[in-house]
Each structure stands twice: as C-alpha cells, then as structure tokens.
Design an enzyme around this catalytic site. Structure first.
Site, short mmCIF file in Angstrom:
data_model
loop_
_atom_site.label_atom_id
_atom_site.label_comp_id
_atom_site.label_asym_id
_atom_site.label_seq_id
_atom_site.Cartn_x
_atom_site.Cartn_y
_atom_site.Cartn_z
N GLU A 109 -29.96 76.73 -67.35
CA GLU A 109 -30.24 76.99 -65.93
C GLU A 109 -29.01 76.92 -65.04
O GLU A 109 -28.99 76.26 -64.00
CB GLU A 109 -31.32 75.99 -65.45
CG GLU A 109 -32.60 76.10 -66.28
CD GLU A 109 -33.65 75.06 -65.93
OE1 GLU A 109 -33.50 74.37 -64.90
OE2 GLU A 109 -34.63 74.91 -66.71
N ASN A 151 -29.94 79.24 -71.85
CA ASN A 151 -31.37 79.13 -71.59
C ASN A 151 -31.64 79.10 -70.09
O ASN A 151 -30.95 78.40 -69.33
CB ASN A 151 -31.88 77.83 -72.25
CG ASN A 151 -33.39 77.75 -72.28
OD1 ASN A 151 -34.06 78.64 -72.79
ND2 ASN A 151 -33.95 76.65 -71.76
N HIS A 187 -41.91 80.37 -68.19
CA HIS A 187 -42.89 79.54 -67.47
C HIS A 187 -43.55 80.46 -66.43
O HIS A 187 -42.96 80.76 -65.39
CB HIS A 187 -42.21 78.38 -66.75
CG HIS A 187 -41.59 77.35 -67.65
ND1 HIS A 187 -42.32 76.58 -68.52
CD2 HIS A 187 -40.30 76.96 -67.80
CE1 HIS A 187 -41.51 75.76 -69.18
NE2 HIS A 187 -40.28 75.96 -68.77
N ASP A 219 -45.30 78.61 -71.15
CA ASP A 219 -46.60 78.09 -70.79
C ASP A 219 -47.16 79.00 -69.69
O ASP A 219 -46.40 79.71 -69.02
CB ASP A 219 -46.59 76.61 -70.37
CG ASP A 219 -45.42 76.22 -69.47
OD1 ASP A 219 -44.94 75.07 -69.59
OD2 ASP A 219 -44.96 77.07 -68.66
O1 G3I Z 1 -38.95 58.37 -71.57
C1 G3I Z 1 -38.66 57.85 -70.26
C2 G3I Z 1 -39.27 56.48 -70.11
O2 G3I Z 1 -38.62 55.57 -71.01
C3 G3I Z 1 -39.08 56.01 -68.66
O3 G3I Z 1 -39.72 54.77 -68.49
C4 G3I Z 1 -39.70 57.06 -67.72
C5 G3I Z 1 -39.54 56.68 -66.27
O4 G3I Z 1 -38.21 56.95 -65.85
O5 G3I Z 1 -39.03 58.33 -67.91
C6 G3I Z 1 -39.23 58.81 -69.23
O6 G3I Z 1 -38.53 59.99 -69.37
C7 G3I Z 1 -39.13 61.12 -68.75
C8 G3I Z 1 -39.14 62.24 -69.80
O7 G3I Z 1 -39.59 63.48 -69.23
C9 G3I Z 1 -39.98 61.90 -71.02
O8 G3I Z 1 -41.31 61.90 -70.67
C10 G3I Z 1 -38.27 61.53 -67.55
O9 G3I Z 1 -38.39 60.56 -66.54
C11 G3I Z 1 -38.73 62.88 -67.02
O10 G3I Z 1 -37.82 63.34 -66.03
C12 G3I Z 1 -38.73 63.90 -68.17
O11 G3I Z 1 -39.23 65.13 -67.66
C13 G3I Z 1 -38.88 66.28 -68.45
C14 G3I Z 1 -38.02 67.21 -67.56
O12 G3I Z 1 -37.73 68.42 -68.28
C15 G3I Z 1 -36.70 66.57 -67.18
O13 G3I Z 1 -35.94 66.28 -68.33
C16 G3I Z 1 -40.17 67.01 -68.85
O14 G3I Z 1 -40.89 66.20 -69.77
C17 G3I Z 1 -39.84 68.34 -69.48
O15 G3I Z 1 -41.04 69.09 -69.72
C18 G3I Z 1 -38.93 69.17 -68.58
O16 G3I Z 1 -38.57 70.32 -69.29
C19 G3I Z 1 -37.75 71.27 -68.58
C20 G3I Z 1 -36.74 71.84 -69.56
O17 G3I Z 1 -35.96 70.79 -70.09
C21 G3I Z 1 -35.89 72.90 -68.89
N1 G3I Z 1 -36.73 73.97 -68.33
C22 G3I Z 1 -37.73 73.46 -67.37
C23 G3I Z 1 -38.62 72.42 -68.04
C24 G3I Z 1 -39.69 71.93 -67.07
O18 G3I Z 1 -39.09 71.24 -66.01
#
Ligand code: G3I
Length: 296
Positions: A109, A151, A187, A219
């Site tokens: 991105e 990506n 998406h 999705d």
């Molecule tokens: O695992 C930690 C946990 O230990 C902690 O307590 C909690 C609170 O801070 O956070 C948890 O991590 C979270 C992680 O997902 C795992 O669930 C992060 O906060 C959260 O920001 C993260 O969100 C992910 C997001 O990217 C940011 O990395 C989403 O699951 C994921 O679906 C999303 O995916 C992105 C792609 O990488 C790029 N394209 C867009 C897509 C959707 O935003």
C-alpha cells in the site's frame, strides 16, 4: 491465517481441507515481530509456517514494509537510523523464513488513494521514493527463493490509483528492481466493485509487464445490497464467482487468497464477507468460487 485460531478445530480442519496457500494476517508484520528494537519474536509466524508445512501448503509472508503495524519505536528514528533499522528488519525477517515461504508481500500500500503519487508515509518522508526499490533489493538478497510482490488495494480495476500502481511497477522493473508479482487485494462490496472488464484489462496490462498476478486479500461486503439475506448472499456469490473467473481466465493470475476463512473472524465485523459462515458452513459464495474454478 490467524495463528491464534489454530487451536480451533473447525478453523484448522476447514483451512486444511479447503485451501493450499496461507497468508499471515498479522503475525509477520513488523509491529508483531519487533515490538522492542533488536528483539525479534517469530513464534507466531513459525506456527503458521509449521502448520502449512504439515499440510503441504504454501505460505505468503505479509508484509515486510507497510506504514501500518509499525513498531512504536520506529517513528522517532532519524533518517539514517530508520534506513539501518529497515534494512536490519528485512534481512532478519526474510532471512528467518528463508526457503520456507513461497512469496513475500515486500511493500504494501505505497500508492496514495487518490492515485496522485506515492503515499506520504514515514518511509517516504525520511528515506525518499527509493525506499521501495531498496526494500525489494534487500528482500531478494535475504531470500533469493521467495517471489517478491507489491501489494495494494483500490487499484484492481481502472482509475488513477490503478494507473499509478502500474506506473510504479513499470518503473521499478525498468530499473531492474526484483519485483516478481503484484497482489490485487480485492476488498470489495457485492454492490460496489470494479467491473469485470476493468479487472481483466488491468490484470492483462500488469501481466504484459511480466508480472505474476495474485488476488491477495479478497472479501466481499454485503450490507450495501438491498433485499433479504438470501438476496445479499446471492449477490455475494455472483461477485466471488465473477472475480475468481477472471483470475482463472488470466494465464498469469496464479492465486486467489481470501482474507479469512469464516465470518466469525473477519476484520469487516458484521459484513459476513467470507466463504464460510460463523459456524463454518459453506455459503453460496463458496459454491460460486468452485463454479469459477471449474469454469462452470
Ligand atoms: O495480537 C495482538 C494482541 O496481543 C493485542 O493484545 C491486541 C491489542 O493491541 O492487538 C492484537 O493484534 C491485532 C492484530 O490484528 C491481531 O488480531 C492488532 O491490534 C490489529 O491492529 C491487527 O489488525 C490487522 C490489521 O491488518 C493491522 O495489522 C487485521 O487483523 C488485518 O485483517 C488487517 O489486514 C490488512 C492487511 O494487512 C493489508 N490490507 C488491508 C487489510 C485490512 O486492513
């Protein structure tokens, strides 16, 4: 894939039965690995790679460089220190998973949503536009066996952002930067998505650059579709079938990855965007994907 779900039997069995290519949804991002500078924790990513290996599945690493999920200590670095930290990060992560991942989303991105140019991220501000090429060169050096992908979202069909992604990749390739493929995240919404013709044409022009094409995070949201739940699910099925059929028809489109397995675990809460419902039962969308894969 979410490593934290591997202890869920329904998740494990559905994933192992239905898919052959896994992308780490979070576990291989910079913020997930190096919360403290110099202290890399690969355990969750290793869990994903181990599961995939046990099932004969391939893994795409995601993502070496993105402006989100960056460790908190990175933003305070000087330009020189950021360059060193980024190089160390890519060498450490791509080196750790060397030979165990099929591909990497090296840069994620990097193009602005309005398609005017590059996104004005911390990396661009401090390192200049060349940070993208540098990331790809570091990744190639750290894991020569991995395919290296750019990506992005919002550039799947036609439009300014799609054109800018195309220009970026054409210029990188012209400069000899080792880019093997492009991930079109996909998406989309069942009632709002790029046209089939625009997606097919965009894939074709990217393929003509010599790139491999992946649909990388598909999705399909349904809440914008008018009518009953069944009507929403049918519209969703149609969207999945059409888009996957475009990939099947494009010789250089090699993979379709869905951004989750079950509606019980999606970043799009409440949109029921995936192929399996919250009880892991296949939805009409699942049948639509199979129909496309079978060229029905
Ligand atoms: O695992 C930690 C946990 O230990 C902690 O307590 C909690 C609170 O801070 O956070 C948890 O991590 C979270 C992680 O997902 C795992 O669930 C992060 O906060 C959260 O920001 C993260 O969100 C992910 C997001 O990217 C940011 O990395 C989403 O699951 C994921 O679906 C999303 O995916 C992105 C792609 O990488 C790029 N394209 C867009 C897509 C959707 O935003």
């Amino acid at each position: 894939m979410q490593s934290g779900l591997l202890n869920d039997t329904r998740y494990r069995t559905t994933t192992a039965r239905e898919f052959n290519y896994l992308t780490a949804e979070y576990e291989m991002k910079w913020g997930a690995i190096e919360a403290t500078r110099g202290d890399n924790n690969f355990a969750a990513g290793d869990d994903i790679v181990s599961f995939a290996a046990s099932q004969g599945m391939d893994v795409k690493g995601h993502t070496l460089l993105w402006h989100q999920s960056v460790p908190s200590w990175v933003s305070a670095l000087s330009a020189a220190d950021l360059r060193d930290a980024l190089a160390a990060h890519i060498r450490a992560v791509a080196g750790h998973f060397r030979g165990r991942v099929h591909a990497w989303d090296v840069v994620n991105e990097a193009v602005s949503d309005d398609g005017a140019g590059l996104r004005d991220t911390l990396f661009r501000q401090k390192l200049g536009d060349g940070y993208i090429a540098e990331a790809f060169r570091l990744a190639r050096e750290a894991d020569p066996s991995a395919l290296l992908f750019y990506n992005d979202y919002g550039g799947e069909g036609s439009g300014a952002k799609s054109d800018r992604i195309y220009d970026l990749l054409r210029n990188l390739l012209a400069a000899g930067v080792p880019v093997d493929g492009v991930g079109l995240q996909m998406h989309v919404s069942a009632n709002n998505r790029p046209s089939d013709a625009a997606i097919a044409a965009n894939m074709r022009r990217l393929a003509d650059l010599g790139l491999r094409i992946h649909i990388s995070e598909m999705d399909v949201k349904v809440n914008g579709v008018a009518g009953s739940v069944d009507q929403k699910l049918e519209a969703q099925k149609s969207a999945y079938k059409s888009v996957v059929a475009i990939c099947v028809a494009e010789p250089r489109c090699e993979a379709v990855t869905f951004w989750g397995v079950s509606d019980a675990h999606t970043w799009l809460t409440g949109e029921t965007p995936l192929l399996f419902d919250a009880q892991y039962a296949p939805k009409p969308a699942y049948t639509g994907v199979l129909d496309a894969l079978r060229r029905r």
